[in-house]
Scaffold this motif. Structure first.
Motif, PDB file in Angstrom:
ATOM      1  N   ASP A 174      17.634 -41.101  33.437  1.00  0.00           N
ATOM      2  CA  ASP A 174      18.578 -42.117  32.403  1.00  0.00           C
ATOM      3  C   ASP A 174      20.084 -42.041  32.320  1.00  0.00           C
ATOM      4  O   ASP A 174      20.567 -42.889  31.976  1.00  0.00           O
ATOM      5  N   PHE A 177      20.915 -43.639  35.794  1.00  0.00           N
ATOM      6  CA  PHE A 177      20.333 -45.329  35.790  1.00  0.00           C
ATOM      7  C   PHE A 177      21.983 -45.217  35.335  1.00  0.00           C
ATOM      8  O   PHE A 177      22.607 -46.978  35.467  1.00  0.00           O
ATOM      9  N   LYS A 178      22.444 -45.151  34.024  1.00  0.00           N
ATOM     10  CA  LYS A 178      23.431 -45.379  33.405  1.00  0.00           C
ATOM     11  C   LYS A 178      24.813 -45.705  34.031  1.00  0.00           C
ATOM     12  O   LYS A 178      26.144 -46.067  34.050  1.00  0.00           O
ATOM     13  N   LYS A 182      26.426 -49.732  34.370  1.00  0.00           N
ATOM     14  CA  LYS A 182      26.132 -49.084  33.064  1.00  0.00           C
ATOM     15  C   LYS A 182      26.049 -49.543  31.948  1.00  0.00           C
ATOM     16  O   LYS A 182      25.306 -50.296  30.805  1.00  0.00           O
ATOM     17  N   HIS A 185      21.956 -50.644  32.323  1.00  0.00           N
ATOM     18  CA  HIS A 185      21.841 -49.298  31.299  1.00  0.00           C
ATOM     19  C   HIS A 185      22.069 -50.171  29.788  1.00  0.00           C
ATOM     20  O   HIS A 185      20.782 -49.527  29.708  1.00  0.00           O
TER      21      HIS A 185
END
Length: 265
Positions: A174, A177-178, A182, A185
């Motif tokens: 996670d 992903f960010k 961003k 996300h």
């Protein structure tokens, strides 16, 4: 690291090739170091892998390095690099390296972690636009396409969101992903809250995030994304750019070792 230094010390010993006695001693010392490194890997690597599989977060080496990392990051936010921009070697070499190739390390990290596995929901919230569990999205068997009612039902099913599957995403994935994107996300990932039951969300555990579309997000932002995002090798693509960068690195390494040997003579 241990295997890598085994190659380095052997190459360094070759710099003594102008003196037969000195070369004999240097090569013998390098061989002793090689054997020590290999035995260390043969003993510690299986222990680390076995304990990591049993415990889930790594073995003794992981625990020790985590303690040092937590101490170093005590005054910073989690994920910060307290040594960033403090290495003189990195300050000198970074501009040249970035001019050749600049990788997105978070995509590489996400690829190494693997795609999140899909889980089947036991209940879906139809008021949020979810298709009922017994009516899967794109399930058109038994419909009479000549019937106006069947065409209307097919149209409604195609608009329904398929909430039958959800994904548990670990905190490390996670975080990747960010850092990859961003904005995506925040805007594209759909949290499970309100779409499936709380009991299904609890299956993800305390440290995992629950998303409805993490599989598609992983495919779009990680698998289909480009790893090389800077440098003159960027236009060559990931595979070709990586090969070009590797060949350049080998040429620079060979030139550096050759220059070192001349200096030591």
């Amino acid at each position: 690291a241990n295997v890598g230094t085994s190659v380095t010390n052997t190459l360094v010993s070759m710099a003594q090739s102008n003196d037969r006695v000195t070369l004999h001693r240097a090569f013998a010392g390098a061989t002793v170091h090689d054997i020590f490194n290999m035995l260390t890997v043969l003993v510690l690597l299986p222990i680390e892998m076995i304990v990591g599989e049993l415990q889930g977060d790594g073995g003794p080496l992981f625990w020790m390095t985590k303690v040092f990392a937590d101490i170093a990051m005590e005054h910073g936010e989690k994920g910060d690099d307290p040594l960033k921009d403090k290495s003189p070697t990195k300050i000198v070499t970074a501009p040249l390296a970035d001019a050749i190739i600049k990788n997105n390390k978070y995509i590489i990290s996400a690829l190494s972690l693997g795609a999140p596995a899909a889980l089947t929901a036991t209940w879906v919230n139809e008021t949020q636009g979810c298709a009922p569990l017994n009516i899967r999205r794109l399930d058109i068997e038994g419909l009479d396409f000549d019937s106006q009612d069947s065409r209307a039902l097919l149209s409604r099913r195609l608009e329904d969101m398929d909430c039958t599957r959800f994904y548990c995403v670990g905190k490390h994935l996670d975080s990747d992903f960010k850092k990859i994107d961003k904005k995506a996300h925040e805007e594209k990932l759909i949290h499970c809250a309100g779409f499936i039951s709380g009991a299904d969300e609890d299956r993800c555990g305390e440290d995992d995030a629950c998303y409805m579309n993490a599989g598609a997000f992983y495919q779009a932002q990680v698998v289909n994304n480009t790893i090389i995002q800077g440098g003159f090798t960027q236009s060559s693509g990931d595979a070709a750019g990586g090969i070009i960068a590797l060949l350049l690195a080998l040429l620079l390494l060979a030139g550096g070792l050759g220059g070192l040997c001349k200096l030591l003579r």
